[in-house]
Write a protein that holds these residues in place. Structure first.
Motif, PDB file in Angstrom:
ATOM      1  N   CYS A  90     -24.712  66.152   9.133  1.00  0.00           N
ATOM      2  CA  CYS A  90     -25.393  65.103  10.014  1.00  0.00           C
ATOM      3  C   CYS A  90     -24.727  65.324  11.410  1.00  0.00           C
ATOM      4  O   CYS A  90     -23.670  65.030  11.404  1.00  0.00           O
ATOM      5  CB  CYS A  90     -25.647  63.732   9.374  1.00  0.00           C
TER       6      CYS A  90
ATOM      7  N   PHE B 288     -24.960  63.152  13.770  1.00  0.00           N
ATOM      8  CA  PHE B 288     -24.825  62.072  14.414  1.00  0.00           C
ATOM      9  C   PHE B 288     -23.653  61.089  13.598  1.00  0.00           C
ATOM     10  O   PHE B 288     -23.385  60.279  14.020  1.00  0.00           O
ATOM     11  CB  PHE B 288     -26.128  61.117  14.359  1.00  0.00           C
ATOM     12  N   CYS B 289     -23.105  61.886  12.630  1.00  0.00           N
ATOM     13  CA  CYS B 289     -21.949  61.252  11.661  1.00  0.00           C
ATOM     14  C   CYS B 289     -20.639  61.489  12.776  1.00  0.00           C
ATOM     15  O   CYS B 289     -20.492  62.477  13.348  1.00  0.00           O
ATOM     16  CB  CYS B 289     -22.014  61.706  10.624  1.00  0.00           C
TER      17      CYS B 289
ATOM     18  N   HIS C  20     -24.096  56.388   8.341  1.00  0.00           N
ATOM     19  CA  HIS C  20     -25.354  57.102   8.140  1.00  0.00           C
ATOM     20  C   HIS C  20     -26.559  56.397   7.552  1.00  0.00           C
ATOM     21  O   HIS C  20     -27.504  56.673   7.472  1.00  0.00           O
ATOM     22  CB  HIS C  20     -24.902  58.555   7.335  1.00  0.00           C
TER      23      HIS C  20
ATOM     24  N   HIS D 106     -29.838  59.692  10.077  1.00  0.00           N
ATOM     25  CA  HIS D 106     -28.882  58.917  10.483  1.00  0.00           C
ATOM     26  C   HIS D 106     -29.742  57.764  11.586  1.00  0.00           C
ATOM     27  O   HIS D 106     -30.605  58.203  12.058  1.00  0.00           O
ATOM     28  CB  HIS D 106     -27.764  59.539  11.354  1.00  0.00           C
TER      29      HIS D 106
HETATM   30 ZN   LIG Z   1     -24.941  60.793   9.891  1.00  0.00          ZN
END
Ligand SMILES: [Zn+2]
Length: 339
Positions: free
Chosen positions: A61, A63-64, A122, A173
């Protein structure tokens, strides 16, 4: 960011952003828009977006925090906003050349697309975020709208969230997007006309049969003319052109209603409810009459029944709904939301 995009961290964060990628301007393939002479609306073409990330596994991911090749190389953060890597609209989009042999208006797709990540967690959702974080989110919407409006070409800014795979979400996310348009999209244009002529949105908040949750300064309600079976709007009782002008109390009320609506849907349908949430704020020059409010369009009509937008809706633009807004409001009002 090293590729020329901007990153904004709001609230507390841990660590300084350190990007592994090489410096350099990220690849720019510009979008453009063409006038649809039959429907009389603009269509944006972004041929470069086809290759964008499609549902990566959780450990990929972007966006983590500190994800490899991710967008957020900090140890932790509250809310992060950054320019979309696959932006449909571009700040520096050039004027496109005319299409040979066609007498068709073609314009640049100027504007901007940002991603707004609500949490470093997340698994968080709009409904599970701490109230203080949701309040910050409302504030950030106001700040991003204000900053986007600094770009002279921007006419209107629309934060929104697509939730669930049925709503086309490719990354799970918790995040939304913010589109800054250099032209007036048709739905916002129609709304603007209505508000210019004096339609009073706040009066809906005073109609008990339609209100599902009430606070001192804002209400969540099913509009008496809902186009989706369980559509819900969050309407402030006092006029505000955008979330940036809300008082602390109003921010708090809007934030708690955001959780209430999202959690009500999940409880009522007994599953993660896919929805489209749109934050409407006044377009440029309409700050005196276009009211900030939020619309949720859930894509379910029953736990395992999707509300499809098909022939009549797509072909004629006429929505068919099989539950009365009064009944929908009553059903949602009666939901006991899990704490
Ligand atoms: Zn994430």
């Amino acid at each position: 960011m090293p590729d020329g995009r901007q990153l904004h961290l709001y609230g507390a964060y841990v660590g300084e952003p350190s990007f592994a990628v090489e410096a350099g301007h990220h690849e720019h393939a510009f979008s453009h828009r063409r006038w649809h002479p039959v429907r009389r609306e603009w269509v944006v073409y972004s041929a470069h977006r086809q290759t964008r990330t499609y549902k990566p596994p959780t450990n990929d991911c972007p966006f983590c925090p500190m994800a490899e090749d991710g967008e957020l190389p900090v140890k932790d953060f509250s809310i992060a906003v950054f320019d979309n890597k696959f932006s449909s609209l571009q700040k520096d989009a050039p004027r496109p050349s005319p299409i040979p042999g066609l007498d068709l208006p073609v314009e640049s797709a100027a504007g901007n697309c940002e991603v707004i990540v609500y949490s470093s967690d997340h698994r968080a959702t709009m409904g599970s975020l701490p109230q203080a974080r949701r309040e910050l989110l409302v504030r950030v919407w106001g700040d991003r709208i204000r900053e986007a409006m600094n770009l002279a070409s921007v006419q209107v800014v629309m934060p929104f969230e697509n939730r669930g795979e049925e709503a086309g979400v490719t990354l799970h996310h918790p995040h939304g997007q913010i589109y800054a348009f250099s032209y007036m999209p048709p739905i916002i244009g129609a709304m603007a006309e209505s508000f210019r002529e004096g339609y009073d949105l706040a009066k809906l908040a005073a109609l008990p049969p339609y209100v599902i949750a009430d606070t001192a300064s804002a209400a969540a309600l099913v509009p008496p003319f809902a186009r989706f079976p369980y559509e819900t709007w969050i309407v402030p009782k006092a006029f505000h052109p955008n979330p940036g002008t809300l008082s602390a109390t109003e921010v708090s009320d809007v934030a708690s209603l955001l959780a209430r609506v999202a959690n009500t849907y999940d409880t009522f349908f007994g599953r993660v409810c896919p929805y489209v949430m749109v934050v409407y704020a006044a377009p440029r020059g309409m700050e005196k009459f276009f009211p900030f409010h939020i619309q949720f369009q859930p894509l379910l009509r029953a736990p395992n029944k999707l509300k499809f937008i098909a022939g009549v809706e797509l072909g004629a633009g006429s929505f068919l709904v099989d539950i009365l807004p009064e009944t929908a409001a009553q059903n949602l009002r009666n939901v006991e939301v899990r704490p």
